[in-house]
Write a protein that holds these residues in place. Sequence first.
Motif, mmCIF file in Angstrom:
data_model
loop_
_atom_site.group_PDB
_atom_site.id
_atom_site.type_symbol
_atom_site.label_atom_id
_atom_site.label_comp_id
_atom_site.label_asym_id
_atom_site.label_seq_id
_atom_site.Cartn_x
_atom_site.Cartn_y
_atom_site.Cartn_z
ATOM 1 N N PRO A 157 -15.410 -110.905 -23.138
ATOM 2 C CA PRO A 157 -14.903 -111.120 -22.274
ATOM 3 C C PRO A 157 -14.127 -109.785 -21.367
ATOM 4 O O PRO A 157 -12.971 -109.851 -22.216
ATOM 5 N N TYR A 206 -21.466 -118.531 -23.342
ATOM 6 C CA TYR A 206 -20.854 -117.934 -23.144
ATOM 7 C C TYR A 206 -19.068 -117.814 -23.089
ATOM 8 O O TYR A 206 -18.817 -117.028 -23.037
ATOM 9 N N PRO A 246 -16.065 -104.204 -21.869
ATOM 10 C CA PRO A 246 -16.310 -105.067 -21.904
ATOM 11 C C PRO A 246 -17.557 -104.442 -20.709
ATOM 12 O O PRO A 246 -17.608 -103.535 -20.106
ATOM 13 N N THR A 294 -14.232 -118.058 -20.164
ATOM 14 C CA THR A 294 -13.130 -117.940 -20.892
ATOM 15 C C THR A 294 -11.935 -119.010 -20.464
ATOM 16 O O THR A 294 -11.641 -119.229 -21.447
ATOM 17 N N ILE A 350 -18.365 -114.231 -18.036
ATOM 18 C CA ILE A 350 -17.548 -114.617 -18.828
ATOM 19 C C ILE A 350 -15.972 -115.058 -19.281
ATOM 20 O O ILE A 350 -15.916 -115.798 -19.686
ATOM 21 N N GLY A 351 -15.423 -114.051 -18.803
ATOM 22 C CA GLY A 351 -14.111 -113.788 -18.861
ATOM 23 C C GLY A 351 -13.287 -114.730 -18.287
ATOM 24 O O GLY A 351 -12.406 -115.712 -18.618
ATOM 25 N N SER A 397 -19.347 -108.981 -18.416
ATOM 26 C CA SER A 397 -18.442 -109.459 -18.711
ATOM 27 C C SER A 397 -17.119 -110.778 -17.965
ATOM 28 O O SER A 397 -16.679 -111.002 -18.918
ATOM 29 N N ARG A 445 -15.643 -117.746 -24.885
ATOM 30 C CA ARG A 445 -15.384 -117.031 -26.572
ATOM 31 C C ARG A 445 -13.806 -117.799 -26.475
ATOM 32 O O ARG A 445 -13.171 -118.613 -25.819
#
Length: 388
Positions: A145, A333, A296, A307, A303-304, A300, A335
């Motif tokens: 991420p 997704y 990433p 998270t 996703i980041g 990402s 993390r």
Amino acid sequence: MGLFAHWVLCWTSPAVILAWACLLELHPGLAFQLGKVQAIASRAWEVSTLNTYGAGLGHWAEWCDVNKVPEEKWLPIDKTHLACFIADAAGSISASSFDNWLNGLRAWHGYHDVPWCGDNEFVQLTLKGARKLAPCLSTRDPRPPVLIAHLNAIYDIMDFQNSYDAACWAVVCTAFWGLARLGEITVTSLKPIDPTQNVQRKALLTWNEDFGVKSITVRLPWTKTSQWGTNLILTYEEELSCPFRALQQHLSTNRDLPDEAPLFAFRTLEGWELMVKQVLMHQLHGIWTTKGLLLPSGHSFHIGGTTHLLGRGTNPQMVQKLGHWSSDAFYLYWRNTQLIIPEHVHKAAVERIEAGMVGYFDEVSGEARKRWQEIQWAQKRRKEHRAE
């Protein structure tokens, strides 16, 4: 030309068209119809999705050809042939490849409104066994991420009076905090933009301030999960990477661009240029490499941001809504679940304690209430600092 060839021509992608042209020796007279079909099909799925689905069709045709399956039995596929097709590939491809192949074949059946046997118990048992035989090296590690550290590394070298830097910063902050995929807010090439897929300067931007919270709603004409567009919501954040301020700065620095320009286009001496995803990622990788950070992908950011918000204790259903997920695929997704899950368990306990404290604070002094709130605020900041 056989029956299967006619069916394939009704649903394919540019890359798959070339493969089928060689395999099926397409008649030149079909060129016009094929172009029309390609244009229509491209509006139903992304090109990348069509290429992925096309792989399943290609491998199925190859398997049928090698095993001398009569062409009239290629569609619809019967359960015995499908189970044999799966068993033949077992041990050589990953579980996700099986899923992609079968998703393509399923969509192909659905497109032609013919029965699909992939849900048959016999086929599912074969597939379950094939997944267990997948080679270990076929499993790709999850994409790392984008973290707050990645954004801070970019911020450290930004010149916000520079038109490109202002646009670049607005893009990364929007993608991270808006839980957007980078390809949904940038362009993938220097070709003329497509207003049905690329968000433009004239897009509907709504600036809000409700209950003291500032936010921006950006209308996207297209996303990976919604071909009809959706609203991207950016809230004011007490962070260097606040998307609200970043977008304001970008629109101010890159003012007076034409309405038809992409939202994150930037001014140049000659006029303006597009923010191309691949060019942007190449620059970002250079920044992150010098800082010793993981590299990433464009996906990402999505996703980041997910998270990070979960790690702060944001309600998962709210995060799911912000990210425009409509299914449980949302959980793929996540993390750093070792941080996220304890945080939400702890938050639930704190909420119960706070609910019980409400009546107590009604009977104590304002000074005690203020002290309790300061403690809560300090704990929250420590958790956010650890998450970063």
